[in-house]
Write a protein that holds these residues in place. Structure first.
Motif, PDB file in Angstrom:
ATOM      1  N   UNK A  84       0.815  -1.217   0.000  1.00 25.51           N
ATOM      2  CA  UNK A  84       0.000   0.000   0.000  1.00 25.51           C
ATOM      3  C   UNK A  84       0.844   1.259   0.000  1.00 25.51           C
ATOM      4  N   UNK A  85       2.117   1.140   0.391  1.00 34.36           N
ATOM      5  CA  UNK A  85       2.961   2.315   0.476  1.00 34.36           C
ATOM      6  C   UNK A  85       2.716   3.132   1.736  1.00 34.36           C
ATOM      7  N   UNK A  86       1.886   2.651   2.651  1.00 35.46           N
ATOM      8  CA  UNK A  86       1.582   3.357   3.884  1.00 35.46           C
ATOM      9  C   UNK A  86       2.764   3.227   4.830  1.00 35.46           C
ATOM     10  N   UNK A  87       3.177   4.334   5.420  1.00 33.18           N
ATOM     11  CA  UNK A  87       4.276   4.312   6.378  1.00 33.18           C
ATOM     12  C   UNK A  87       3.719   4.520   7.780  1.00 33.18           C
ATOM     13  N   UNK A  88       4.128   3.657   8.699  1.00 35.51           N
ATOM     14  CA  UNK A  88       3.698   3.760  10.082  1.00 35.51           C
ATOM     15  C   UNK A  88       4.917   3.810  10.989  1.00 35.51           C
ATOM     16  N   UNK A  89       4.903   4.724  11.929  1.00 34.14           N
ATOM     17  CA  UNK A  89       6.001   4.814  12.891  1.00 34.14           C
ATOM     18  C   UNK A  89       5.832   3.738  13.956  1.00 34.14           C
ATOM     19  N   UNK A  90       6.880   3.527  14.736  1.00 38.81           N
ATOM     20  CA  UNK A  90       6.800   2.575  15.851  1.00 38.81           C
ATOM     21  C   UNK A  90       5.714   3.010  16.829  1.00 38.81           C
ATOM     22  N   UNK A  91       5.575   4.306  17.005  1.00 37.25           N
ATOM     23  CA  UNK A  91       4.562   4.822  17.913  1.00 37.25           C
ATOM     24  C   UNK A  91       3.152   4.517  17.402  1.00 37.25           C
ATOM     25  N   UNK A  92       2.940   4.635  16.089  1.00 41.77           N
ATOM     26  CA  UNK A  92       1.627   4.316  15.518  1.00 41.77           C
ATOM     27  C   UNK A  92       1.310   2.825  15.671  1.00 41.77           C
ATOM     28  N   UNK A  93       2.308   1.987  15.483  1.00 40.67           N
ATOM     29  CA  UNK A  93       2.105   0.547  15.637  1.00 40.67           C
ATOM     30  C   UNK A  93       1.767   0.234  17.092  1.00 40.67           C
ATOM     31  N   UNK A  94       2.484   0.854  18.017  1.00 43.00           N
ATOM     32  CA  UNK A  94       2.190   0.643  19.441  1.00 43.00           C
ATOM     33  C   UNK A  94       0.793   1.152  19.784  1.00 43.00           C
ATOM     34  N   UNK A  95       0.407   2.271  19.189  1.00 47.15           N
ATOM     35  CA  UNK A  95      -0.934   2.812  19.423  1.00 47.15           C
ATOM     36  C   UNK A  95      -1.994   1.831  18.937  1.00 47.15           C
ATOM     37  N   UNK A  96      -1.776   1.209  17.772  1.00 45.33           N
ATOM     38  CA  UNK A  96      -2.727   0.203  17.279  1.00 45.33           C
ATOM     39  C   UNK A  96      -2.808  -0.966  18.253  1.00 45.33           C
ATOM     40  N   UNK A 127      -8.789   2.890   9.271  1.00 49.29           N
ATOM     41  CA  UNK A 127      -8.235   4.173   9.708  1.00 49.29           C
ATOM     42  C   UNK A 127      -6.809   4.379   9.216  1.00 49.29           C
ATOM     43  N   UNK A 128      -5.992   3.318   9.256  1.00 53.42           N
ATOM     44  CA  UNK A 128      -4.588   3.431   8.859  1.00 53.42           C
ATOM     45  C   UNK A 128      -4.357   3.064   7.386  1.00 53.42           C
ATOM     46  N   UNK A 129      -5.425   2.716   6.695  1.00 57.29           N
ATOM     47  CA  UNK A 129      -5.353   2.379   5.275  1.00 57.29           C
ATOM     48  C   UNK A 129      -4.410   1.204   5.006  1.00 57.29           C
ATOM     49  N   UNK A 130      -4.589   0.134   5.790  1.00 57.65           N
ATOM     50  CA  UNK A 130      -3.806  -1.084   5.608  1.00 57.65           C
ATOM     51  C   UNK A 130      -4.758  -2.271   5.589  1.00 57.65           C
ATOM     52  N   UNK A 131      -4.277  -3.381   5.055  1.00 51.52           N
ATOM     53  CA  UNK A 131      -5.087  -4.592   5.035  1.00 51.52           C
ATOM     54  C   UNK A 131      -4.975  -5.311   6.375  1.00 51.52           C
ATOM     55  N   UNK A 132      -5.886  -6.232   6.621  1.00 57.35           N
ATOM     56  CA  UNK A 132      -5.847  -7.010   7.860  1.00 57.35           C
ATOM     57  C   UNK A 132      -4.566  -7.841   7.952  1.00 57.35           C
ATOM     58  N   UNK A 133      -4.141  -8.540   6.872  1.00 55.99           N
ATOM     59  CA  UNK A 133      -2.866  -9.269   6.972  1.00 55.99           C
ATOM     60  C   UNK A 133      -1.676  -8.345   7.271  1.00 55.99           C
ATOM     61  N   UNK A 134      -1.690  -7.142   6.692  1.00 56.55           N
ATOM     62  CA  UNK A 134      -0.623  -6.186   6.974  1.00 56.55           C
ATOM     63  C   UNK A 134      -0.645  -5.777   8.439  1.00 56.55           C
ATOM     64  N   UNK A 135      -1.841  -5.564   8.977  1.00 55.20           N
ATOM     65  CA  UNK A 135      -1.961  -5.230  10.403  1.00 55.20           C
ATOM     66  C   UNK A 135      -1.280  -6.301  11.254  1.00 55.20           C
ATOM     67  N   UNK A 136      -1.600  -7.578  11.005  1.00 53.11           N
ATOM     68  CA  UNK A 136      -1.013  -8.651  11.799  1.00 53.11           C
ATOM     69  C   UNK A 136       0.497  -8.773  11.578  1.00 53.11           C
ATOM     70  N   UNK A 137       0.953  -8.455  10.373  1.00 53.65           N
ATOM     71  CA  UNK A 137       2.390  -8.472  10.103  1.00 53.65           C
ATOM     72  C   UNK A 137       3.087  -7.361  10.893  1.00 53.65           C
ATOM     73  N   UNK A 138       2.498  -6.179  10.879  1.00 56.84           N
ATOM     74  CA  UNK A 138       3.106  -5.016  11.570  1.00 56.84           C
ATOM     75  C   UNK A 138       3.075  -5.185  13.087  1.00 56.84           C
ATOM     76  N   UNK A 139       2.054  -5.822  13.609  1.00 56.03           N
ATOM     77  CA  UNK A 139       1.896  -5.908  15.070  1.00 56.03           C
ATOM     78  C   UNK A 139       2.348  -7.235  15.636  1.00 56.03           C
TER      79      UNK A 139
END
Length: 177
Positions: free
Chosen positions: A136-148, A164-176
């Protein structure tokens, strides 16, 4: 000793409902957001806790209203050997020290360390210090990931955060992860 903490916010749970749920605690510290003694009440509660005690709250968001405060509290609880029970979210560090919520709190604690990379280290690619969801090209900081992670621990839905963060569900689980 079981020590309860109840906080009523303007939008949050009514104080009496929380107190009723904390009736099996030895002591309950109570406060209303906006009172001048708010921080004093939380500090008094945390000061009353000792190694082997249990802090009980009804929801994680009653304990802290942002990730920085939660990280500070989590660090203090861990250092003092205090367990945490969050009734409405089935979190109990006495039963499962590997509890997912404890991992979230540990990740938030790590964010306070200057060289912490634990939250985004497994995320690729990294561009200018930010985790980027590659498709998606969406950039998230460590703080945003912690906030999620914090918001999920407080009961928000994954799909709402993804929108809200314009990411897919699999991307969410990958990031978190």
């Amino acid at each position: 000793m079981r020590i309860g903490y109840a906080r009523e916010s303007r939008q949050g749970q009514p104080l009496q409902m929380q107190i009723d749920k904390l009736k099996d605690c030895d002591t309950v510290f109570k406060e209303k957001t906006g009172n001048s003694d708010q921080q004093e009440t939380l500090d008094a509660c945390l000061d009353a806790l000792h190694n082997g005690d249990v802090l009980v709250v009804t929801r994680l968001d009653r304990l802290a209203d942002n990730t920085v405060k939660l990280a500070q509290i989590a660090e203090r609880l861990q250092k003092q050997g205090i367990d945490l029970v969050v009734q409405d979210q089935a979190i109990d560090t006495r039963k499962d020290p590997n509890d997912a919520a404890l991992k979230v709190m540990s990740a938030m604690t790590a964010l306070r360390e200057p060289d912490a990379e634990s939250v985004s280290a497994s995320v690729t690619p990294i561009h200018n210090g930010k985790a980027m969801a590659s498709h998606t090209g969406v950039q998230l900081s460590k703080e945003q990931i912690a906030e999620m992670q914090y918001r999920i621990a407080c009961g928000e839905e994954v799909s709402e955060l993804c929108d809200e963060y314009n990411i897919s569900i699999p991307t969410f689980y990958h990031l978190t992860d």
